[in-house]
Design an enzyme around this catalytic site. Sequence first.
Site, PDB file in Angstrom:
ATOM      1  N   GLY A  46     -27.977  26.480 -21.618  1.00 43.77           N
ATOM      2  CA  GLY A  46     -28.295  25.489 -20.525  1.00 43.77           C
ATOM      3  C   GLY A  46     -28.029  24.042 -21.394  1.00 43.77           C
ATOM      4  O   GLY A  46     -28.088  24.146 -22.564  1.00 43.77           O
ATOM      5  N   GLN A  51     -27.813  14.957 -22.406  1.00 44.18           N
ATOM      6  CA  GLN A  51     -27.451  15.472 -23.711  1.00 44.18           C
ATOM      7  C   GLN A  51     -26.191  15.388 -24.175  1.00 44.18           C
ATOM      8  O   GLN A  51     -25.782  15.487 -25.403  1.00 44.18           O
ATOM      9  CB  GLN A  51     -27.842  17.157 -23.577  1.00 44.18           C
ATOM     10  CG  GLN A  51     -29.071  17.401 -23.476  1.00 44.18           C
ATOM     11  CD  GLN A  51     -29.476  18.989 -23.765  1.00 44.18           C
ATOM     12  OE1 GLN A  51     -29.173  19.839 -22.825  1.00 44.18           O
ATOM     13  NE2 GLN A  51     -29.825  19.554 -24.876  1.00 44.18           N
ATOM     14  N   LEU A  95     -30.609  22.504 -27.776  1.00 44.65           N
ATOM     15  CA  LEU A  95     -29.363  22.107 -28.339  1.00 44.65           C
ATOM     16  C   LEU A  95     -29.250  20.963 -29.064  1.00 44.65           C
ATOM     17  O   LEU A  95     -28.670  20.384 -29.867  1.00 44.65           O
ATOM     18  CB  LEU A  95     -28.131  22.306 -27.469  1.00 44.65           C
ATOM     19  CG  LEU A  95     -27.926  23.506 -27.099  1.00 44.65           C
ATOM     20  CD1 LEU A  95     -26.666  23.729 -25.972  1.00 44.65           C
ATOM     21  CD2 LEU A  95     -27.341  24.609 -28.137  1.00 44.65           C
ATOM     22  N   HIS A 140     -35.099  17.421 -19.141  1.00 48.40           N
ATOM     23  CA  HIS A 140     -34.518  16.632 -19.521  1.00 48.40           C
ATOM     24  C   HIS A 140     -33.633  15.603 -18.845  1.00 48.40           C
ATOM     25  O   HIS A 140     -33.698  14.454 -19.041  1.00 48.40           O
ATOM     26  CB  HIS A 140     -32.863  17.336 -20.116  1.00 48.40           C
ATOM     27  CG  HIS A 140     -32.986  17.998 -21.334  1.00 48.40           C
ATOM     28  ND1 HIS A 140     -33.339  17.271 -22.437  1.00 48.40           N
ATOM     29  CD2 HIS A 140     -32.767  19.187 -21.778  1.00 48.40           C
ATOM     30  CE1 HIS A 140     -33.261  18.136 -23.456  1.00 48.40           C
ATOM     31  NE2 HIS A 140     -32.883  19.265 -23.181  1.00 48.40           N
TER      32      HIS A 140
HETATM   33 ZN    ZN Z   1     -32.852  21.159 -24.292  1.00 45.72          ZN
END
Ligand code: ZN
Length: 163
Positions: A46, A51, A95, A140
């Site tokens: 994901g 991000q 990540l 997020h």
């Molecule tokens: Zn994350």
Amino acid sequence: MALREILRWPDPRLSQPCAPVERITPRHRKLAADMLDTMYAAPGRGLAAPQVGVMERLFVMDVTWKEGTRAPGVFINPRITWADEETSLVGEGCLSIPGVTAEVERPVAIRLAWRDLDGAAHEELLTGAAARCAQHEADHLDGLVHFDRISAEQRAVLEGAYT
Ligand code: ZN
């Protein structure tokens, strides 16, 4: 294939809430395609727009590809409309926080409402890895990472080990 740079925590953009997507444009198609390429290359299951430094409410997810079946999904303006009372504690990676696994308690099932790239509305019951991943990615969009979902003691230990 276009890869985008994945921001690493504690980049301040990872702690800011994102704005709703008001109108879906070709820019969002390009963004989603790039994010899926970036997610598969990372490799991850994901990836949320903040991000890659885009502060809009969009994430991509594919929780089955590592088992051999690609099922890419693009989730625009996602909303959790129901959450199961039953929870589970599962180790999560991110990540943006490579090398760290945080044990996060979350509902085992949710209903998620979202729009796809064509603007069509969807609402589905998600369970298992999909429920877990969607909640992580939705966090997020609210400026939250898994560190924000664990105890201060656990967080101190994990942050201390994170470089
Ligand atoms: Zn994350």
